[in-house]
Design a protein around this motif. Structure first.
Motif, PDB file in Angstrom:
ATOM      1  N   LEU A  86      44.675  23.066  42.902  1.00 20.93           N
ATOM      2  CA  LEU A  86      46.123  22.955  42.681  1.00 20.93           C
ATOM      3  C   LEU A  86      46.447  21.732  41.824  1.00 20.93           C
ATOM      4  O   LEU A  86      47.274  21.813  40.915  1.00 20.93           O
ATOM      5  CB  LEU A  86      46.864  22.864  44.022  1.00 20.93           C
ATOM      6  CG  LEU A  86      46.833  24.122  44.890  1.00 20.93           C
ATOM      7  CD1 LEU A  86      47.342  23.807  46.292  1.00 20.93           C
ATOM      8  CD2 LEU A  86      47.631  25.249  44.255  1.00 20.93           C
TER       9      LEU A  86
ATOM     10  N   CYS B 100      52.591  24.787  55.947  1.00 24.21           N
ATOM     11  CA  CYS B 100      53.767  24.198  55.290  1.00 24.21           C
ATOM     12  C   CYS B 100      53.739  22.676  55.347  1.00 24.21           C
ATOM     13  O   CYS B 100      54.167  22.011  54.402  1.00 24.21           O
ATOM     14  CB  CYS B 100      55.060  24.717  55.923  1.00 24.21           C
ATOM     15  SG  CYS B 100      55.423  26.437  55.552  1.00 24.21           S
TER      16      CYS B 100
ATOM     17  N   LEU C 177      54.284  25.378  49.203  1.00 25.74           N
ATOM     18  CA  LEU C 177      53.643  26.693  49.194  1.00 25.74           C
ATOM     19  C   LEU C 177      54.674  27.814  49.117  1.00 25.74           C
ATOM     20  O   LEU C 177      55.821  27.655  49.529  1.00 25.74           O
ATOM     21  CB  LEU C 177      52.719  26.881  50.392  1.00 25.74           C
ATOM     22  CG  LEU C 177      53.297  27.030  51.804  1.00 25.74           C
ATOM     23  CD1 LEU C 177      53.888  28.391  52.067  1.00 25.74           C
ATOM     24  CD2 LEU C 177      52.187  26.810  52.804  1.00 25.74           C
ATOM     25  N   GLN C 178      54.246  28.927  48.588  1.00 29.53           N
ATOM     26  CA  GLN C 178      55.067  30.135  48.494  1.00 29.53           C
ATOM     27  C   GLN C 178      54.524  31.140  49.503  1.00 29.53           C
ATOM     28  O   GLN C 178      53.401  31.618  49.358  1.00 29.53           O
ATOM     29  CB  GLN C 178      55.010  30.724  47.085  1.00 29.53           C
ATOM     30  CG  GLN C 178      55.611  32.111  46.953  1.00 29.53           C
ATOM     31  CD  GLN C 178      57.101  32.140  47.244  1.00 29.53           C
ATOM     32  OE1 GLN C 178      57.869  31.433  46.615  1.00 29.53           O
ATOM     33  NE2 GLN C 178      57.502  32.942  48.218  1.00 29.53           N
TER      34      GLN C 178
ATOM     35  N   PHE D  79      50.932  21.786  52.755  1.00 31.79           N
ATOM     36  CA  PHE D  79      51.304  22.179  51.395  1.00 31.79           C
ATOM     37  C   PHE D  79      52.801  22.513  51.364  1.00 31.79           C
ATOM     38  O   PHE D  79      53.173  23.688  51.387  1.00 31.79           O
ATOM     39  CB  PHE D  79      50.486  23.396  50.928  1.00 31.79           C
ATOM     40  CG  PHE D  79      49.002  23.174  50.899  1.00 31.79           C
ATOM     41  CD1 PHE D  79      48.422  22.512  49.828  1.00 31.79           C
ATOM     42  CD2 PHE D  79      48.190  23.629  51.925  1.00 31.79           C
ATOM     43  CE1 PHE D  79      47.049  22.308  49.783  1.00 31.79           C
ATOM     44  CE2 PHE D  79      46.823  23.430  51.893  1.00 31.79           C
ATOM     45  CZ  PHE D  79      46.253  22.761  50.820  1.00 31.79           C
TER      46      PHE D  79
ATOM     47  N   ASP E  10      46.862  28.256  39.947  1.00 28.26           N
ATOM     48  CA  ASP E  10      47.616  28.988  40.963  1.00 28.26           C
ATOM     49  C   ASP E  10      46.596  29.634  41.886  1.00 28.26           C
ATOM     50  O   ASP E  10      45.634  30.259  41.427  1.00 28.26           O
ATOM     51  CB  ASP E  10      48.505  30.060  40.324  1.00 28.26           C
ATOM     52  CG  ASP E  10      49.660  29.461  39.536  1.00 28.26           C
ATOM     53  OD1 ASP E  10      50.080  28.327  39.868  1.00 28.26           O
ATOM     54  OD2 ASP E  10      50.150  30.122  38.615  1.00 28.26           O
TER      55      ASP E  10
ATOM     56  N   GLN F  50      50.501  26.450  41.915  1.00 27.97           N
ATOM     57  CA  GLN F  50      51.273  26.962  43.050  1.00 27.97           C
ATOM     58  C   GLN F  50      50.323  27.589  44.061  1.00 27.97           C
ATOM     59  O   GLN F  50      49.429  28.350  43.694  1.00 27.97           O
ATOM     60  CB  GLN F  50      52.280  28.016  42.567  1.00 27.97           C
ATOM     61  CG  GLN F  50      53.100  28.653  43.667  1.00 27.97           C
ATOM     62  CD  GLN F  50      54.011  27.652  44.354  1.00 27.97           C
ATOM     63  OE1 GLN F  50      54.808  26.977  43.712  1.00 27.97           O
ATOM     64  NE2 GLN F  50      53.884  27.522  45.668  1.00 27.97           N
ATOM     65  N   LEU F  51      50.538  27.255  45.330  1.00 23.10           N
ATOM     66  CA  LEU F  51      49.772  27.871  46.407  1.00 23.10           C
ATOM     67  C   LEU F  51      50.570  29.042  46.954  1.00 23.10           C
ATOM     68  O   LEU F  51      51.729  28.885  47.336  1.00 23.10           O
ATOM     69  CB  LEU F  51      49.487  26.871  47.527  1.00 23.10           C
ATOM     70  CG  LEU F  51      48.696  27.449  48.707  1.00 23.10           C
ATOM     71  CD1 LEU F  51      47.247  27.687  48.319  1.00 23.10           C
ATOM     72  CD2 LEU F  51      48.762  26.520  49.898  1.00 23.10           C
ATOM     73  N   TYR F  52      49.951  30.207  46.984  1.00 21.59           N
ATOM     74  CA  TYR F  52      50.542  31.413  47.562  1.00 21.59           C
ATOM     75  C   TYR F  52      49.825  31.671  48.878  1.00 21.59           C
ATOM     76  O   TYR F  52      48.628  31.945  48.910  1.00 21.59           O
ATOM     77  CB  TYR F  52      50.391  32.602  46.605  1.00 21.59           C
ATOM     78  CG  TYR F  52      51.169  32.394  45.339  1.00 21.59           C
ATOM     79  CD1 TYR F  52      52.509  32.755  45.259  1.00 21.59           C
ATOM     80  CD2 TYR F  52      50.578  31.798  44.237  1.00 21.59           C
ATOM     81  CE1 TYR F  52      53.235  32.530  44.092  1.00 21.59           C
ATOM     82  CE2 TYR F  52      51.290  31.578  43.069  1.00 21.59           C
ATOM     83  CZ  TYR F  52      52.621  31.948  43.014  1.00 21.59           C
ATOM     84  OH  TYR F  52      53.341  31.721  41.855  1.00 21.59           O
ATOM     85  N   TYR F  53      50.574  31.541  49.965  1.00 17.46           N
ATOM     86  CA  TYR F  53      50.026  31.658  51.314  1.00 17.46           C
ATOM     87  C   TYR F  53      50.263  33.090  51.792  1.00 17.46           C
ATOM     88  O   TYR F  53      51.368  33.458  52.171  1.00 17.46           O
ATOM     89  CB  TYR F  53      50.704  30.637  52.237  1.00 17.46           C
ATOM     90  CG  TYR F  53      50.102  30.536  53.608  1.00 17.46           C
ATOM     91  CD1 TYR F  53      48.988  29.732  53.835  1.00 17.46           C
ATOM     92  CD2 TYR F  53      50.662  31.216  54.690  1.00 17.46           C
ATOM     93  CE1 TYR F  53      48.442  29.621  55.106  1.00 17.46           C
ATOM     94  CE2 TYR F  53      50.123  31.108  55.962  1.00 17.46           C
ATOM     95  CZ  TYR F  53      49.016  30.310  56.164  1.00 17.46           C
ATOM     96  OH  TYR F  53      48.473  30.200  57.423  1.00 17.46           O
TER      97      TYR F  53
END
Length: 184
Positions: free
Chosen positions: A89, A108, A114-115, A111, A94, A5-8
């Motif tokens: 990823l 967005c 993304l979160q 990815f 993560d 998971q990508l956390y932006y």
């Protein structure tokens, strides 16, 4: 293998985003979270976040060579997230990236899963931090505060308040990531 998971991570200047990410970089590996470095056309000794300093020429060469997953410009500087993030990823890691609110729509597109994570603080805390840095005058600080209050938080964002103890904000971010990971 399940993709990571990508956390932006984004937030207004003075919210303490770099400080929270530095704390997470020191404590997050135990939780399986990697923090990507940004590539910036700013000298390494300029202070602030731990970044990879590039000349403008090297940045442009890397960009033309497709070595960035995402780039943007702000405050006269070039910023990039390395394409290695997509590799991490794909291998189930993560990853937190230090993003930009202005580049969020492009992130967005690149990815889609993304979160978004918003690091924020009260206007008083932000104003005090900006004044303490000594880089902006009162009018510039007021303009930054106005931009921060006008920003519409993206739907589904994790919101981390960084008004008090840095460890609390960092631990809140790791806890939110852990909860999201367990729910997935």
């Amino acid at each position: 293998m399940k993709a990571g998971q990508l956390y932006y991570v984004m937030g207004p200047s003075g919210a303490g985003k770099d400080s929270v990410l530095t704390w997470v970089r020191q404590h997050g590996v135990a939780h399986g979270v990697l923090c990507a470095h940004r590539y910036i056309t700013r000298p390494a000794a300029a202070g602030g976040e731990n970044h990879v300093a590039l000349s403008e020429e090297e940045f442009q060469l890397r960009e033309r060579s497709g070595l960035f997953a995402l780039t943007w410009q702000a405050h006269g500087l070039h910023y990039g997230i390395g394409s290695e993030v997509a590799h991490w990823l794909a291998h189930g890691a993560d990853v937190l990236v230090n993003g930009s609110r202005a580049a969020f729509a492009r992130a967005c597109e690149r990815f889609p899963a993304l979160q978004p994570v918003l690091i924020t603080a009260t206007p008083q805390a932000i104003a005090a931090r900006l004044a303490g840095r000594g880089r902006e005058n009162e009018a510039e600080i007021a303009a930054r505060l106005a931009r921060a209050s006008d920003y519409a938080v993206p739907e589904g964002s994790m919101v981390i308040h960084n008004d008090g103890c840095l460890a609390e904000a960092g631990a809140s971010l790791l806890q939110a990531i852990r909860a999201a990971h367990q729910a997935a």
